[in-house]
Design a protein around this motif. Structure first.
Motif, short mmCIF file in Angstrom:
data_model
loop_
_atom_site.label_atom_id
_atom_site.label_comp_id
_atom_site.label_asym_id
_atom_site.label_seq_id
_atom_site.Cartn_x
_atom_site.Cartn_y
_atom_site.Cartn_z
N ILE A 164 1.28 31.66 27.94
CA ILE A 164 2.15 32.52 28.73
C ILE A 164 1.32 33.64 29.33
O ILE A 164 0.59 34.33 28.61
CB ILE A 164 3.30 33.09 27.89
CG1 ILE A 164 4.18 31.95 27.36
CG2 ILE A 164 4.14 34.08 28.69
CD1 ILE A 164 5.28 32.42 26.42
N SER A 165 1.40 33.81 30.63
CA SER A 165 0.61 34.85 31.30
C SER A 165 1.53 35.93 31.86
O SER A 165 2.65 35.65 32.30
CB SER A 165 -0.22 34.24 32.43
OG SER A 165 0.61 33.66 33.41
N PHE A 166 1.04 37.15 31.82
CA PHE A 166 1.78 38.28 32.38
C PHE A 166 1.40 38.44 33.85
O PHE A 166 0.22 38.42 34.20
CB PHE A 166 1.47 39.56 31.60
CG PHE A 166 2.05 40.79 32.23
CD1 PHE A 166 3.38 41.13 32.03
CD2 PHE A 166 1.26 41.61 33.04
CE1 PHE A 166 3.92 42.27 32.62
CE2 PHE A 166 1.78 42.75 33.62
CZ PHE A 166 3.12 43.08 33.42
N ARG A 167 2.38 38.59 34.71
CA ARG A 167 2.12 38.75 36.14
C ARG A 167 2.93 39.93 36.69
O ARG A 167 4.09 40.11 36.33
CB ARG A 167 2.52 37.50 36.94
CG ARG A 167 1.99 36.17 36.39
CD ARG A 167 0.52 36.00 36.59
NE ARG A 167 0.09 34.68 36.14
CZ ARG A 167 -0.12 33.64 36.94
NH1 ARG A 167 0.06 33.75 38.25
NH2 ARG A 167 -0.51 32.47 36.45
N ARG A 168 2.31 40.67 37.57
CA ARG A 168 3.02 41.67 38.38
C ARG A 168 3.05 41.10 39.79
O ARG A 168 1.98 40.84 40.37
CB ARG A 168 2.30 43.02 38.34
CG ARG A 168 2.97 44.14 39.16
CD ARG A 168 2.14 45.40 39.10
NE ARG A 168 2.62 46.44 39.98
CZ ARG A 168 3.47 47.41 39.63
NH1 ARG A 168 3.90 47.47 38.38
NH2 ARG A 168 3.86 48.33 40.50
N ILE A 169 4.23 40.91 40.33
CA ILE A 169 4.34 40.19 41.59
C ILE A 169 5.21 40.94 42.60
O ILE A 169 6.03 41.78 42.25
CB ILE A 169 4.94 38.77 41.37
CG1 ILE A 169 6.33 38.87 40.76
CG2 ILE A 169 4.01 37.94 40.50
CD1 ILE A 169 7.04 37.54 40.63
N GLU A 170 4.99 40.57 43.87
CA GLU A 170 5.83 41.04 44.97
C GLU A 170 6.64 39.83 45.46
O GLU A 170 6.08 38.92 46.07
CB GLU A 170 4.96 41.58 46.11
CG GLU A 170 4.05 42.73 45.70
CD GLU A 170 3.05 43.08 46.81
OE1 GLU A 170 3.23 42.61 47.95
OE2 GLU A 170 2.09 43.82 46.52
N PRO A 171 7.93 39.77 45.20
CA PRO A 171 8.73 38.60 45.58
C PRO A 171 9.02 38.57 47.08
O PRO A 171 9.40 39.60 47.65
CB PRO A 171 10.01 38.79 44.77
CG PRO A 171 10.15 40.27 44.65
CD PRO A 171 8.74 40.79 44.51
N TYR A 172 8.82 37.40 47.70
CA TYR A 172 9.02 37.31 49.15
C TYR A 172 10.03 36.26 49.59
O TYR A 172 10.74 36.46 50.57
CB TYR A 172 7.66 37.05 49.83
CG TYR A 172 6.85 38.30 50.00
CD1 TYR A 172 7.17 39.22 50.99
CD2 TYR A 172 5.78 38.59 49.15
CE1 TYR A 172 6.44 40.39 51.13
CE2 TYR A 172 5.05 39.75 49.28
CZ TYR A 172 5.38 40.65 50.28
OH TYR A 172 4.68 41.82 50.40
N ALA A 173 10.11 35.15 48.90
CA ALA A 173 11.00 34.09 49.37
C ALA A 173 11.32 33.14 48.23
O ALA A 173 10.59 33.08 47.22
CB ALA A 173 10.37 33.33 50.53
N ILE A 174 12.40 32.40 48.38
CA ILE A 174 12.76 31.38 47.41
C ILE A 174 13.16 30.11 48.16
O ILE A 174 13.64 30.17 49.29
CB ILE A 174 13.93 31.82 46.51
CG1 ILE A 174 15.11 32.30 47.35
CG2 ILE A 174 13.49 32.89 45.52
CD1 ILE A 174 16.34 32.64 46.56
N TYR A 175 12.95 28.99 47.53
CA TYR A 175 13.46 27.73 48.07
C TYR A 175 13.77 26.79 46.91
O TYR A 175 13.35 27.02 45.76
CB TYR A 175 12.46 27.09 49.05
CG TYR A 175 11.16 26.60 48.47
CD1 TYR A 175 11.00 25.28 48.05
CD2 TYR A 175 10.06 27.46 48.38
CE1 TYR A 175 9.79 24.84 47.54
CE2 TYR A 175 8.85 27.03 47.87
CZ TYR A 175 8.73 25.71 47.45
OH TYR A 175 7.53 25.27 46.93
#
Length: 228
Positions: A164-175
């Motif tokens: 399991i990896s920790f991520r800090r993300i900027e969400p842009y789109a979903i499909y």
């Protein structure tokens, strides 16, 4: 839920369906049948014309309210069909929010449209021969993060990988593909765009911090980095 909120919700349900039993309402709001009886009396005291059909349930008097928006039968059928498709989604937050919205929409259906939509609902079934029954409950929150440009912190587990990896993300789109929701986000760990299966997110936290829009374009992304 307060009594006032429940009364408003019961009225909306009564407007969205021709007939409801006390047991159905009690189960919906997780209260006793006796509480529902008191709620119905409160609505009646407030002037709402609730009709009790002996042995069958509650209904609203025909013509109680004039709907500001009218739906054609085809439009109502499209919504009922969409409901069946969306109920196959593996994200419970998405299903719950859609069904709550649809209940409000049904409340403005004419009685004749309600009758036919309920008939159609009983005659539609969507088969879902899926072999990976993993669900999620994050889609609705992620959608808000996308439109409000909020950072998300996630614990992510890839397919066939126990790490399991920790991520800090900027969400842009979903499909959606094969009934799985995919989030496209800028990953600060990889310093690039990455695709994350929402049902593989173990934990998420929507931050108050906002990010600057990178002018992400979903069509350009698909052309340069198609899902596989």
């Amino acid at each position: 839920m307060s009594q006032l909120s429940r009364l408003i919700a019961i009225l909306t349900l009564l407007k969205s369906k021709r007939l409801l039993t006390a047991n159905e309402l009690a189960k919906k709001f997780e209260v006793s049948v006796r509480t529902i009886y008191r709620d119905i009396r409160k609505l009646e005291e407030a002037g709402v014309p609730v009709t009790t059909i002996e042995g069958r349930g509650y209904s609203l008097m025909e013509g109680y309210s004039v709907a500001p928006v009218q739906f054609t039968e085809k439009q109502a059928n499209a919504l009922i069909t969409a409901e069946q498709l969306i109920n196959q989604s593996k994200d419970t937050s998405f299903v719950e929010n859609f069904n709550e919205a649809l209940t409000k929409i049904k409340s403005v259906f004419r009685t004749s449209i309600q009758e036919k939509s309920e008939l159609l609902q009983s005659k539609i079934y969507v088969f879902n021969p899926t072999y990976e029954n993993i669900s999620s409950n994050a889609l609705s929150e992620i959608q808000l993060a996308i439109t409000n440009f909020n950072f998300i912190e996630i614990n992510y587990c890839k397919v066939n990988d126990t790490n399991i990896s920790f991520r800090r993300i900027e969400p842009y789109a979903i499909y959606s593909i094969q009934q799985k929701w995919i989030l496209i986000a800028w990953c600060h760990l990889r310093n690039d765009y990455r695709a994350f299966r929402i049902d593989r997110i173990q934990h998420f936290n929507i931050l108050n911090d906002t990010f600057e829009d990178r002018k992400f374009n979903l069509q350009d992304y698909f052309q340069s980095c198609p899902y596989n």
